[in-house]
Design an enzyme around this catalytic site. Sequence first.
Site, PDB file in Angstrom:
ATOM      1  CG  ASP A  44      37.219  45.110  42.331  1.00 13.67           C
ATOM      2  OD1 ASP A  44      37.088  43.898  42.321  1.00 13.67           O
ATOM      3  OD2 ASP A  44      36.958  45.497  41.063  1.00 13.67           O
ATOM      4  CB  SER A  45      35.505  41.482  46.687  1.00 14.50           C
ATOM      5  OG  SER A  45      36.857  41.206  47.154  1.00 14.50           O
ATOM      6  CG  ASP A  83      40.862  43.013  41.751  1.00 11.92           C
ATOM      7  OD1 ASP A  83      41.602  42.482  40.780  1.00 11.92           O
ATOM      8  OD2 ASP A  83      39.910  42.463  42.076  1.00 11.92           O
ATOM      9  CE  LYS A 113      41.342  39.309  40.563  1.00  5.73           C
ATOM     10  NZ  LYS A 113      40.033  40.065  39.860  1.00  5.73           N
ATOM     11  CD  GLU A 115      36.355  42.704  37.054  1.00  6.96           C
ATOM     12  OE1 GLU A 115      35.345  43.126  36.640  1.00  6.96           O
ATOM     13  OE2 GLU A 115      36.312  42.408  38.249  1.00  6.96           O
ATOM     14  CD  GLU A 182      33.390  36.390  39.812  1.00 10.04           C
ATOM     15  OE1 GLU A 182      34.754  37.133  39.750  1.00 10.04           O
ATOM     16  OE2 GLU A 182      32.493  36.578  40.787  1.00 10.04           O
TER      17      GLU A 182
HETATM   18  O1  KIV Z   1      37.591  41.297  43.866  1.00  8.12           O
HETATM   19  C1  KIV Z   1      37.820  39.853  44.131  1.00  8.12           C
HETATM   20  O2  KIV Z   1      37.536  39.650  45.290  1.00  8.12           O
HETATM   21  C2  KIV Z   1      37.951  39.012  42.793  1.00  8.12           C
HETATM   22  C3  KIV Z   1      37.854  37.643  43.182  1.00  8.12           C
HETATM   23  C4  KIV Z   1      36.378  37.180  43.264  1.00  8.12           C
HETATM   24  C5  KIV Z   1      38.274  37.006  42.026  1.00  8.12           C
HETATM   25  O3  KIV Z   1      38.005  39.526  41.899  1.00  8.12           O
END
Ligand code: KIV
Length: 275
Positions: A44-45, A83, A113, A115, A182
């Site tokens: 989600d970056s 994510d 994924k 969090e 992280e």
């Molecule tokens: O969103 C992302 O790119 C991430 C990584 C930094 C692990 O969660």
Amino acid sequence: MKKTVVTFAKAKQEGTKLTMLTAYDYSTAKLIDEAGVDSILVGDSLGNVILGYEDTLSVTMEDMIHHGAAVARGAKEALVVIDMPFMSYQTSVYDAVVNAGRLMKEGRAQAVKLEGGSEVAPQIKAITAAGIPVMAHIGLTPQSINAFGGFKVQGKTEAAAKKLLEDAFAVQEAGAFAVVLECVPDKLAKLVTDKLDIPTIGIGAGADCDGQVLVYADMLGMFSDFTPKFVKRFAETGKLMTEAFKQYNDQVKSGVYPTKEHTYAIDDEVIEKLY
Ligand code: KIV
């Protein structure tokens, strides 16, 4: 051969390092895949790197599905993890399973994924029970940036380190096949890695994790809004791109480009009839 969660488990058993990079589009995913990287994270970056938001909070399910499906089309061998965006799983176990299912069905992920530690263990348990592999993410979790009060290294005090270790066990117990650590001190990340049966994937967590992940635009020098300490630039692609864009701009304006070799021919008789 397509990599799977079994590849991850085997790497932990055999002590071979795992590699993961983010991607958000077909062409980048294809290049990363061809380089032999084990896994691609549609992080989600995306919110920061592609959409230009200040944080990841505004990213939607639709964003993740749209970009995830593009990446999945480009990744022939790498394991694709998508994510779960902010508020797609925190709200309830039901929401978590429904949204994880959408990322698999519509985004063509092989795993999702999310969090958080013990507080999202029920979600991890329910999603894995539905046959969807889950990668957990603890330490600095950017979706909780407002609760943390900024991007800070996590687990530095005895209480925080203990909580991180408890969270690592909680997500493993809930069924996660791997966990991202992280911004965690390297010695703490090593301890977690030594104690867990599932692989740890570090980002700003030192060399002793079972694998590493980076945002591809960071390691290529394409994203310069902020650069965390843990980023190593493996190329200055951003500079190369700007230089190429400048040359294009100059050459079009000065008439150097395009030339005959870039154009398509037509019989003069056809054209003459039109004048
Ligand atoms: O969103 C992302 O790119 C991430 C990584 C930094 C692990 O969660």
